[in-house]
Design a protein around this motif. Structure first.
Motif, PDB file in Angstrom:
ATOM      1  N   UNK A  33      10.205   3.537  -3.552  1.00 53.24           N
ATOM      2  CA  UNK A  33      10.474   2.748  -2.347  1.00 53.24           C
ATOM      3  C   UNK A  33      10.545   1.250  -2.660  1.00 53.24           C
ATOM      4  N   UNK A  34      10.176   0.888  -3.875  1.00 52.11           N
ATOM      5  CA  UNK A  34      10.315  -0.518  -4.263  1.00 52.11           C
ATOM      6  C   UNK A  34      11.806  -0.828  -4.331  1.00 52.11           C
ATOM      7  N   UNK A  35      12.231  -1.821  -3.563  1.00 55.14           N
ATOM      8  CA  UNK A  35      13.664  -2.110  -3.477  1.00 55.14           C
ATOM      9  C   UNK A  35      14.139  -2.932  -4.672  1.00 55.14           C
ATOM     10  N   UNK A  36      15.247  -2.495  -5.261  1.00 55.23           N
ATOM     11  CA  UNK A  36      15.858  -3.307  -6.307  1.00 55.23           C
ATOM     12  C   UNK A  36      16.621  -4.450  -5.639  1.00 55.23           C
ATOM     13  N   UNK A  37      17.015  -5.410  -6.461  1.00 54.99           N
ATOM     14  CA  UNK A  37      17.752  -6.561  -5.923  1.00 54.99           C
ATOM     15  C   UNK A  37      19.012  -6.116  -5.184  1.00 54.99           C
ATOM     16  N   UNK A  48       0.833  -1.201   0.000  1.00 54.19           N
ATOM     17  CA  UNK A  48       0.000   0.000   0.000  1.00 54.19           C
ATOM     18  C   UNK A  48       0.872   1.258   0.000  1.00 54.19           C
ATOM     19  N   UNK A  49       2.107   1.100   0.441  1.00 56.66           N
ATOM     20  CA  UNK A  49       3.031   2.239   0.448  1.00 56.66           C
ATOM     21  C   UNK A  49       3.716   2.382  -0.906  1.00 56.66           C
ATOM     22  N   UNK A  50       4.191   1.276  -1.432  1.00 55.92           N
ATOM     23  CA  UNK A  50       4.910   1.345  -2.707  1.00 55.92           C
ATOM     24  C   UNK A  50       3.974   1.660  -3.874  1.00 55.92           C
ATOM     25  N   UNK A  51       2.680   1.459  -3.653  1.00 54.63           N
ATOM     26  CA  UNK A  51       1.690   1.796  -4.669  1.00 54.63           C
ATOM     27  C   UNK A  51       1.827   3.262  -5.059  1.00 54.63           C
ATOM     28  N   UNK A  52       2.102   4.082  -4.077  1.00 52.47           N
ATOM     29  CA  UNK A  52       2.238   5.516  -4.326  1.00 52.47           C
ATOM     30  C   UNK A  52       3.712   5.909  -4.379  1.00 52.47           C
TER      31      UNK A  52
END
Lengths: 125, 190
Positions: free
Chosen positions: A98-102, A90-94
């Motif tokens: 903040x989506x972590x790469x490998x 719900x956080x990374x949706x916006x």
């Protein structure tokens, strides 16, 4: 901030950067509120959410935890990184950045491991 | 703008679901309280009332050996109540300090296990950490019963984990029915 995690273990600047963009909004005393945070019901709702996030883990208050709890928290950080339960969808949706790469994930995992080891040493000496 | 609205609605729903979960946990604790006190009065004789905490821990352990997340959650909630009713008065200042350190951590693990029906892997992660706390607690205050400290070498990517058991036979709570007899007795606490 005398109880900040950086006072307890070393936090390299690249790790600090990832923590700031992916974790600190809900897990520190430095929340960067987006513009829609000023509107109800988002305001109420986000505050609620951030409060529970901080109650669970607060990097700004990490030093006030007992050493046993510090270890547990690091272990839980490791677990939630591993199973991808954090950052919340719900956080990374916006907050897409903040989506972590490998690589970022690996960097954090290594840092958690090092922090656990250094805390362990500290407690045995 | 449209996507933003959609995503806000989504996150609202998502979080509403989360908060529902925690409410449920709270409502179950009151009925568990009666169970715990019954257990406590049955087995504890001396001032230190680790009996209730230990009883709920063993219940929790047994739920995991059966891969039962719901029973585990119920036992986790029971443990929170047991901790809340623990009487610290009989402790020396040093014991109090050590107890508080263990309690702060253990209570949180018990709460998480209680709140995570449907996610037994996550419950077990907390059980791993909780088991170390329980080991230290028994070492600190005793148990009024003999216990076995068992070790599972495979859990957590072969890092291994311990658990406490009231029976000598190995019944592995980490791997459950998949590998029930995996593990060894490491220590006996009397």
């Amino acid at each position: 901030m005398p109880n900040d995690i950086s006072k307890i273990v070393s936090v390299p600047s690249d790790v600090q950067g990832i923590l700031k963009k992916a974790c600190y909004d809900c897990h520190s005393n430095n929340t960067e509120y987006p513009w829609y945070a000023n509107m109800q019901p988002m305001h109420w709702f986000m505050n609620n959410h951030i409060q529970s996030g901080k109650a669970e883990l607060n990097f700004s208050e990490f030093g006030s935890y007992t050493s046993r709890r510090q270890q547990s928290k690091l272990r839980s950080i490791e677990n939630s990184l591993k199973d991808g339960s954090m950052p919340l969808n719900s956080y990374t949706l916006i907050h897409r950045n903040a989506i972590l790469t490998k690589t970022e994930k690996l960097l954090l995992m290594n840092w958690v491991q090092n922090s656990k080891d250094s805390l362990n040493k500290k407690n045995f000496n | 703008m449209k996507t933003l609205i959609y995503s806000s609605v989504f996150s609202l729903l998502f979080l509403a679901a989360c908060s529902n979960g925690s409410n449920k946990t709270k409502s179950t604790t009151s009925e568990d309280a009666t169970v715990t006190t019954a257990v406590a009065s049955g087995s504890s004789e001396k001032g230190t009332s680790t009996a209730a905490v230990l009883a709920s821990y063993l219940k929790l352990k047994n739920a995991f050996t059966n891969d039962n997340d719901k029973d585990a959650a119920a036992a986790g909630n029971e443990m929170v109540t047991a901790f809340a009713s623990f009487d610290k008065k009989s402790l020396t200042p040093e014991q109090d300090k050590a107890y508080t350190d263990i309690y702060d951590d253990a209570k949180e693990h018990a709460e998480h296990i209680g709140a995570n029906v449907g996610n037994i892997a996550h419950q077990r992660e907390h059980f791993d950490m909780l088991s170390k706390d329980m080991y230290d607690l028994v070492k600190l205050l005793g148990a009024n019963q003999s216990l076995y400290v068992d070790h599972c070498p495979m859990y957590n990517n072969n890092k291994g984990a311990i658990w406490l058991s009231e029976v000598k036979d190995i019944k592995n709570p980490y791997l459950g029915k998949a590998m029930p007899t995996c593990g060894t007795v490491k220590e006996e606490l009397k």
